[in-house]
Scaffold this active site. Structure first.
Site, PDB file in Angstrom:
ATOM      1  N   HIS A 163      -0.537 -11.373 -15.326  1.00  0.00           N
ATOM      2  CA  HIS A 163      -0.466  -9.913 -15.185  1.00  0.00           C
ATOM      3  C   HIS A 163      -2.008 -10.040 -15.391  1.00  0.00           C
ATOM      4  O   HIS A 163      -2.831 -10.011 -16.484  1.00  0.00           O
ATOM      5  CB  HIS A 163       0.453  -9.372 -16.094  1.00  0.00           C
ATOM      6  CG  HIS A 163       1.185  -9.340 -15.552  1.00  0.00           C
ATOM      7  ND1 HIS A 163       3.076  -8.392 -15.703  1.00  0.00           N
ATOM      8  CD2 HIS A 163       2.572  -9.841 -13.905  1.00  0.00           C
ATOM      9  CE1 HIS A 163       3.415  -8.874 -15.348  1.00  0.00           C
ATOM     10  NE2 HIS A 163       3.706  -9.063 -14.493  1.00  0.00           N
TER      11      HIS A 163
ATOM     12  N   TYR B 163       5.870   0.093 -20.509  1.00  0.00           N
ATOM     13  CA  TYR B 163       6.730   0.468 -22.466  1.00  0.00           C
ATOM     14  C   TYR B 163       6.644   1.800 -22.662  1.00  0.00           C
ATOM     15  O   TYR B 163       5.567   2.818 -22.222  1.00  0.00           O
ATOM     16  CB  TYR B 163       5.330   0.383 -23.330  1.00  0.00           C
ATOM     17  CG  TYR B 163       5.012  -1.866 -23.714  1.00  0.00           C
ATOM     18  CD1 TYR B 163       4.184  -2.917 -23.205  1.00  0.00           C
ATOM     19  CD2 TYR B 163       5.863  -2.236 -24.963  1.00  0.00           C
ATOM     20  CE1 TYR B 163       4.388  -3.547 -23.361  1.00  0.00           C
ATOM     21  CE2 TYR B 163       5.936  -3.329 -25.449  1.00  0.00           C
ATOM     22  CZ  TYR B 163       5.461  -4.072 -24.440  1.00  0.00           C
ATOM     23  OH  TYR B 163       4.661  -5.665 -24.957  1.00  0.00           O
TER      24      TYR B 163
ATOM     25  N   PRO C 148       8.602  -7.670 -32.414  1.00  0.00           N
ATOM     26  CA  PRO C 148       8.219  -7.750 -30.601  1.00  0.00           C
ATOM     27  C   PRO C 148       7.675  -7.704 -29.704  1.00  0.00           C
ATOM     28  O   PRO C 148       7.124  -7.285 -28.419  1.00  0.00           O
ATOM     29  CB  PRO C 148       9.286  -7.998 -29.873  1.00  0.00           C
ATOM     30  CG  PRO C 148      10.393  -7.109 -30.963  1.00  0.00           C
ATOM     31  CD  PRO C 148       9.886  -6.957 -32.110  1.00  0.00           C
TER      32      PRO C 148
ATOM     33  N   LYS D  43       3.665 -10.795 -29.930  1.00  0.00           N
ATOM     34  CA  LYS D  43       2.487 -11.529 -30.104  1.00  0.00           C
ATOM     35  C   LYS D  43       3.487 -13.081 -31.174  1.00  0.00           C
ATOM     36  O   LYS D  43       2.295 -13.941 -31.615  1.00  0.00           O
ATOM     37  CB  LYS D  43       1.643 -10.594 -31.371  1.00  0.00           C
ATOM     38  CG  LYS D  43       0.845  -9.578 -30.810  1.00  0.00           C
ATOM     39  CD  LYS D  43      -0.181 -10.642 -30.565  1.00  0.00           C
ATOM     40  CE  LYS D  43      -0.862  -9.809 -29.544  1.00  0.00           C
ATOM     41  NZ  LYS D  43      -2.218  -9.677 -27.993  1.00  0.00           N
TER      42      LYS D  43
ATOM     43  N   TYR E  97      -3.951  -6.969 -26.959  1.00  0.00           N
ATOM     44  CA  TYR E  97      -3.117  -7.685 -26.241  1.00  0.00           C
ATOM     45  C   TYR E  97      -2.684  -8.372 -25.614  1.00  0.00           C
ATOM     46  O   TYR E  97      -2.410  -9.963 -25.499  1.00  0.00           O
ATOM     47  CB  TYR E  97      -1.837  -6.598 -25.087  1.00  0.00           C
ATOM     48  CG  TYR E  97      -0.852  -6.597 -24.714  1.00  0.00           C
ATOM     49  CD1 TYR E  97       0.151  -5.985 -24.916  1.00  0.00           C
ATOM     50  CD2 TYR E  97      -0.890  -7.461 -23.905  1.00  0.00           C
ATOM     51  CE1 TYR E  97       1.880  -5.324 -24.330  1.00  0.00           C
ATOM     52  CE2 TYR E  97       0.802  -7.567 -23.926  1.00  0.00           C
ATOM     53  CZ  TYR E  97       1.342  -7.229 -23.593  1.00  0.00           C
ATOM     54  OH  TYR E  97       3.098  -7.101 -23.205  1.00  0.00           O
TER      55      TYR E  97
HETATM   56  C1  PHB Z   1       9.180  -9.723 -23.017  1.00  0.00           C
HETATM   57  O1  PHB Z   1       9.428 -10.310 -21.855  1.00  0.00           O
HETATM   58  O2  PHB Z   1      10.579 -10.519 -24.028  1.00  0.00           O
HETATM   59  C2  PHB Z   1       8.692  -8.983 -24.085  1.00  0.00           C
HETATM   60  C3  PHB Z   1       7.444  -9.267 -23.289  1.00  0.00           C
HETATM   61  C4  PHB Z   1       6.213  -8.033 -24.574  1.00  0.00           C
HETATM   62  C5  PHB Z   1       7.371  -7.605 -25.968  1.00  0.00           C
HETATM   63  C6  PHB Z   1       8.438  -8.117 -26.168  1.00  0.00           C
HETATM   64  C7  PHB Z   1       9.095  -9.232 -25.846  1.00  0.00           C
HETATM   65  O3  PHB Z   1       6.803  -7.069 -26.255  1.00  0.00           O
END
Ligand code: PHB
Ligand code: APR
Length: 398
Positions: A76, A205, A296, A300, A388
């Protein structure tokens, strides 16, 4: 003790930190033994995160364990921030000079590492019990454990505590040595794994009146979705129908539709930021979740564990090649510089995107202004993007 064993580096825990370290040491010609109290199956089936930074992808590739990741992982080059019912893309490629992330589940990474360890004669002992560590404040550290009812002892030069937050290594360090830094968040995440075609090419997000929501994925057929909930939310109160309803509500955006599917797995996780200093004591070195936990929201955890053992493996390489301990003695200092930057980013993403139960209306407006600024200013978007995809790792990968 039944058949005492000897190795150079004894490793407790076969998660990402322990297995990456063990294979890196193998590539440097250094022996190690890994002891893990769970079964290989359990470790390889445990659903955890799935976002790999560019640096993690490059290291796994250089270690020769990147083949399946390359074919099955999803690259991505951006994420979407969604608020006020509208989406805003953060273009990593443009903002970081071409970098991206890889969507490839943590347990798939562990499968690849376990296969590589097995293929190269690696000693990884699963389903051990009563692991304890000794003598690391002297020059003859040992790891004791039971296997099939027999007691065993591994004598080694160094011990790597890669046994996660609930492991035995950190608590084995004498009290008063470590300083703990903790921030608990007044919310958790309700996460689901669903047999549903991901409703978006990239992660979304979302900041919503009813709380945070995240759309992520594992494969072109499997979605991973999260909802902000109470830290002690009772999952039994959440039938699948209610979960999908809440996801529709929070992720809603003009003309965009969320695809539902059978929920394969669901659970609630608490959220905290945690760091111990220092990350070493004598000949015991802590790496990954045994030394730090990030919420999460910044994806990271896995990447920070890999960054730690990359520095630690270099320290062992220098020691066994030259007898010098400079890098080993400064492991904690080097690792903590990155740990705190990643803690800052993970706290920032968490604070910007979640509703706080005791919030002051001023903070709500400030959060919306922050989202407006981050999605409207190239400078601000660049900051998010570079954190990120992963802050630059010091020196070469291998
Ligand atoms: C996930 O795909 O489990 C995931 C992705 C992004 C995050 C946290 C978990 O910030
Ligand atoms: N003896 C042996 N093994 C142990 C013990 C013990 N007493 N306690 C824990 N372990 C094992 C766990 O079963 C686990 O497999 O140590 C391993 C620690 O792995 P992780 O918790 O995955 O920690 P780490 O390798 O540091 O990776 C951090 O994993 O949990 C995710 O979100 C986290 O992404 C982060 C990453």
């Amino acid at each position: 003790m039944a058949n005492p064993q000897r190795t150079q580096v004894g490793i407790v825990g076969a998660g990402p930190a322990g297995l990456v370290l063990s294979h890196l040491l193998y590539l440097y010609g250094i022996d190690s033994i890994v002891v893990e109290n769970r079964s290989r199956q359990y470790v390889e089936d445990r659903v955890r995160a799935g976002v790999l930074e560019q640096g993690t992808v490059d290291l796994l590739t250089e270690m020769g364990v990147g083949e399946r990741m390359k074919t099955e992982g999803l690259i991505h080059y951006g994420i979407e921030l969604r608020f006020g019912g509208r989406g805003h893309r953060i273009d990593f490629k443009d903002l970081t000079g071409g970098k991206g992330i890889m969507i490839y589940a943590q347990h798939e990474v562990l499968k690849d590492l376990n296969n590589a360890r097995a293929a190269t004669g690696g000693q990884v002992y699963f389903e051990v019990e009563d692991v304890s560590v000794h003598g690391f404040d002297g020059c003859r550290p040992t790891i004791r454990y039971k296997k099939d009812g027999n007691s065993h002892e591994i004598s080694c030069d160094f011990i790597a505590g890669c046994d996660g937050f609930h492991g035995i290594c950190r608590p084995s360090i004498p009290s008063g040595v470590l300083t703990e830094y903790v921030r608990e968040y007044p919310f958790g995440w309700l996460g689901i794994l669903a047999e549903a075609r991901p409703s978006s090419e990239e992660l979304i997000y979302t900041y919503h009146d009813r709380g945070f929501a995240l759309l992520s994925m594992r494969t072109p057929r499997i979605s991973r979705l999260y909802l902000q909930c109470k830290p002690d939310e009772d999952i039994a109160l959440w039938e699948d129908e209610r979960i999908w309803q809440e996801l529709h509500t929070r992720l809603t955006s003009d003309g965009w539709k969320l695809t539902e599917g059978e929920i394969l797995q669901k659970g609630v996780t608490g959220m905290r930021s945690f760091v111990v200093e220092p990350m070493q004591y004598g000949r015991l070195f802590l790496a990954g979740d045994s030394a730090h936990i990030v919420p999460p929201t910044g994806a990271k955890g896995l990447n920070l564990a890999v960054a730690d053992v990359r520095v630690l493996a270099r320290g062992f390489k220098e020691f066994y090649a030259t007898g010098r301990r400079d890098l080993l003695d400064s492991y904690s200092e080097i690792a903590l510089r990155r740990v705190w930057k990643v803690q800052r980013f993970s706290w920032w993403m968490t604070s910007m995107l979640h509703r706080f139960p005791d919030e002051n209306p001023f903070d709500r407006r400030r959060q919306l202004a922050e989202l407006d600024y981050v999605t409207g200013s190239r400078a601000a978007a660049k900051t998010l993007a570079e954190n990120y995809v992963g802050l630059k790792l010091p020196g070469r990968h291998l």
